[in-house]
Design a protein around this motif. Structure first.
Motif, PDB file in Angstrom:
ATOM      1  N   VAL A  92      43.857  32.459  37.082  1.00 12.97           N
ATOM      2  CA  VAL A  92      43.964  33.896  36.801  1.00 12.97           C
ATOM      3  C   VAL A  92      42.785  34.344  35.941  1.00 12.97           C
ATOM      4  O   VAL A  92      42.138  35.360  36.212  1.00 12.97           O
ATOM      5  N   LEU A  93      42.466  33.538  34.928  1.00 13.09           N
ATOM      6  CA  LEU A  93      41.369  33.889  34.031  1.00 13.09           C
ATOM      7  C   LEU A  93      40.033  33.917  34.782  1.00 13.09           C
ATOM      8  O   LEU A  93      39.242  34.862  34.656  1.00 13.09           O
ATOM      9  N   PHE A  94      39.789  32.883  35.600  1.00 12.91           N
ATOM     10  CA  PHE A  94      38.513  32.785  36.308  1.00 12.91           C
ATOM     11  C   PHE A  94      38.340  33.940  37.293  1.00 12.91           C
ATOM     12  O   PHE A  94      37.308  34.607  37.319  1.00 12.91           O
ATOM     13  N   TYR A  95      39.363  34.153  38.112  1.00 15.73           N
ATOM     14  CA  TYR A  95      39.203  35.187  39.136  1.00 15.73           C
ATOM     15  C   TYR A  95      39.266  36.566  38.509  1.00 15.73           C
ATOM     16  O   TYR A  95      38.586  37.491  38.964  1.00 15.73           O
ATOM     17  N   GLY A  96      40.063  36.698  37.452  1.00 17.53           N
ATOM     18  CA  GLY A  96      40.056  37.950  36.700  1.00 17.53           C
ATOM     19  C   GLY A  96      38.663  38.231  36.170  1.00 17.53           C
ATOM     20  O   GLY A  96      38.191  39.371  36.180  1.00 17.53           O
ATOM     21  N   GLY A  97      37.979  37.171  35.706  1.00 16.90           N
ATOM     22  CA  GLY A  97      36.634  37.328  35.160  1.00 16.90           C
ATOM     23  C   GLY A  97      35.656  37.858  36.181  1.00 16.90           C
ATOM     24  O   GLY A  97      34.913  38.821  35.930  1.00 16.90           O
ATOM     25  N   ILE A  98      35.657  37.268  37.370  1.00 20.66           N
ATOM     26  CA  ILE A  98      34.669  37.684  38.368  1.00 20.66           C
ATOM     27  C   ILE A  98      35.048  39.046  38.950  1.00 20.66           C
ATOM     28  O   ILE A  98      34.182  39.910  39.171  1.00 20.66           O
TER      29      ILE A  98
END
Ligand SMILES: [Zn+2]
Ligand SMILES: [Zn+2]
Ligand SMILES: [Zn+2]
Ligand SMILES: [Zn+2]
Length: 346
Positions: A92-98
């Motif tokens: 969630v954090l990674f894809y939220g970031g991009i």
């Protein structure tokens, strides 16, 4: 050299020098910790920081650093709780970031430096003098911390349970490592880009682990290899007009394939020679031992036996004991055992 005549190329080469040395120095610990993709994830998170920097007209490098460090701390705290949902939290954090980065960048007013590709894949020509100064500070801090805390970071990365048992501050060290990864991600932004930085952290470290016999050796070798591929990749990209990030990473992967093949060939011939030598003495008349009639020759941590002019060393195997050749007729010790591939401790 023509390549050095331009200011932007001087800055690009300086940046690639710093990235080349720093990325593998941090990557070595990630490989050891089997967290190779942490750098990739933090690259995603950093993109949101870049976008915030562009939107608020502050330096994207500084904003990306803040975002990546926050992301890194969050990830470590989630991991430290050890829940199975941690995996999902990371995704969630990674894809939220991009996703956040892409959306925010699209909101930036026209005419702003919003070339998203430049951040994702690197664009050496965009390295400003201010970036070089910021990168120099990051480089000094990261290399300084790795030098100071290297042994402890290695202990935690290698075996967290053991590190905790001997009283190392595991969470604090993991947070330091995550912070180092975040700083490295941002440092690599201009040269290899946020999507490819992880490759420069991991691939030279993987090559070094194939060759090195100790952790310290692996660290030094990984940094040297990183430097070489980073600087030569940047130089090559200038002449070929290819993107620096992709060029550097392809060079590193080519190096990895060549070294892997060479190590595989060396091991195969080593094993073959070992089997042949062992077969000669498979039908050994007796087990060597004190008073067996053969001269004892101390050799490192064991004793060799002088058998008709060559030195034998007992080698216990699954099916019993056979004898390895450890020296020639001149009596000089010469180890002919196959190279071991096991992980060596620091
Ligand atoms: Zn004997
Ligand atoms: Zn022999
Ligand atoms: Zn043997
Ligand atoms: Zn020996």
């Amino acid at each position: 050299m023509e390549v050095l005549e331009y200011g932007f190329m001087q800055r690009a080469l300086l940046a690639s020098l710093m990235v080349g040395a720093v990325a593998p120095a941090v990557g070595v610990f990630l490989v050891q910790r089997r967290l190779s993709l942490l750098g990739d994830g933090l690259g995603h998170v950093a993109l949101t920081g870049v976008a915030v920097g562009v939107l608020t007209s502050t330096a994207p490098v500084g904003a990306a650093l803040v975002a990546a460090v926050l992301g890194a701390v969050l990830i470590e705290l989630v991991r430290a709780r050890g829940r199975t949902s941690g995996d999902v939290a990371l995704a969630v954090l990674f894809y939220g970031g991009i996703a956040g980065g892409v959306v925010l960048l699209s909101l930036a007013p026209r005419g702003q430096a919003t070339n998203i590709e430049a951040y994702l894949f690197g664009a050496i020509t965009t390295t400003s003098p201010g970036d070089v100064a910021a990168f120099a500070v990051i480089t000094v801090v990261v290399l300084g911390l790795v030098t100071l805390l290297g042994q402890r970071l290695y202990a935690v990365s290698d075996d967290e349970e053991y590190a905790r048992a001997v009283g190392l501050p595991v969470l604090a060290l993991n947070l330091v490592l995550a912070g180092l990864v975040a700083a490295t991600v941002v440092l690599s932004m201009r040269v290899v880009g946020l999507l490819l930085v992880s490759a420069l952290m991991i691939v030279p470290s993987a090559v070094a682990q194939l060759l090195a016999r100790s952790f310290r050796q692996a660290l030094v070798l990984a940094c040297s290899l990183g430097l070489v591929v980073s600087v030569s990749g940047t130089t090559a990209s200038y002449y070929t007009g290819t993107p620096s990030g992709g060029t550097i990473v392809l060079l590193a992967i080519a190096l990895f394939l060549v070294v892997s093949a060479a190590v595989a060939v060396r091991e195969a011939t080593g094993h073959r020679r070992h089997r042949r030598r062992a077969a000669i003495h498979a039908a050994h008349p007796h087990d060597h031992g004190t008073g067996c009639g053969h001269r004892e020759v101390p050799h490192g941590d064991h004793v060799d036996y002088d058998h008709d002019g060559h030195l034998h060393a007992a080698h216990p195997t699954g099916s019993g004991v056979h004898y390895d050749e450890h020296g020639g007729h001149d009596g000089t010790a010469r180890d002919t055992a196959p190279p071991s591939r096991g992980r060596s401790r620091a």
